[in-house]
Design an enzyme around this catalytic site. Sequence first.
Site, PDB file in Angstrom:
ATOM      1  N   GLU A  44       0.830  -1.206   0.000  1.00 50.26           N
ATOM      2  CA  GLU A  44       0.000   0.000   0.000  1.00 50.26           C
ATOM      3  C   GLU A  44       0.866   1.258   0.000  1.00 50.26           C
ATOM      4  OE1 GLU A  44      -2.581   0.411   3.379  1.00 50.26           O
ATOM      5  OE2 GLU A  44      -3.313   2.371   2.706  1.00 50.26           O
ATOM      6  N   HIS A  99      -5.059   6.168   0.197  1.00 55.01           N
ATOM      7  CA  HIS A  99      -4.854   4.850   0.800  1.00 55.01           C
ATOM      8  C   HIS A  99      -5.436   3.771  -0.101  1.00 55.01           C
ATOM      9  CE1 HIS A  99      -3.658   5.830   5.059  1.00 55.01           C
ATOM     10  NE2 HIS A  99      -4.046   7.028   4.633  1.00 55.01           N
ATOM     11  N   GLU A 175      -9.922   5.524   0.094  1.00 54.37           N
ATOM     12  CA  GLU A 175      -9.442   4.142  -0.013  1.00 54.37           C
ATOM     13  C   GLU A 175      -9.740   3.740  -1.452  1.00 54.37           C
ATOM     14  OE1 GLU A 175      -7.872   2.368   2.227  1.00 54.37           O
ATOM     15  OE2 GLU A 175      -8.497   3.003   4.235  1.00 54.37           O
TER      16      GLU A 175
END
Length: 211
Positions: A44, A99, A175
């Site tokens: 990530e 993210h 996200e």
Amino acid sequence: MLDPGHNGGNAKAPSVINKQVPAGRGETKPCNTTGTAADSGYTEHAFTWDVSQRVGNALSAKGIQVVYTRYDDNGVGPCVDKRAETGNNANAAAVVSIHADGSTSAGAHGFHVSYSNPPLNSAQGRPSISLADDVRDSLRDAGFATSTYLGTNGIYPRADLAGLNLSTRPAVLVECGNMRNAAEAATMASPSGRQRYADAITAAVLSYLAG
Ligand code: ZN
């Protein structure tokens, strides 16, 4: 301000990143976390770093001043409260934390965008909701699916994210997808996929700044 989640050195510095820091609403949280990774091992922190660079380069090319919370992908932190402070001190017109998620729920996929809710200041109210809507609309228009497992229509208001709670500027956290979903992981691991995410986020910021 662009805030690439996590950092490449975090995993080797548990004593630093596990330190409790203010998280807003009277709570504390660990300074930072390692972030998730795809089953392939693609991390990530590498994803958020690369997408942030692509977005920042595109915004800079449009004459927009870009501040980052970190300037490489092999350091430690910074802590979540310091990340918020960077945007506050820069008087950022918009804050986007980037993210990717790591859900192992069967079939879980899609992106979601969070803002601080209930709001703790005026920037966390309507301005942050508007920024979240712009990021959601842009990603959806670019063909990305909204989350099947969190939030509603790609929007997930939260009270527990330190960076959002502590921001005095319009701020959202996106996200981009679920790294544990094979199809989304493949998109995130590919430069062309990351460019698609970056193009969508860039368009959203430009739309938001244009009012
Ligand atoms: Zn993350």
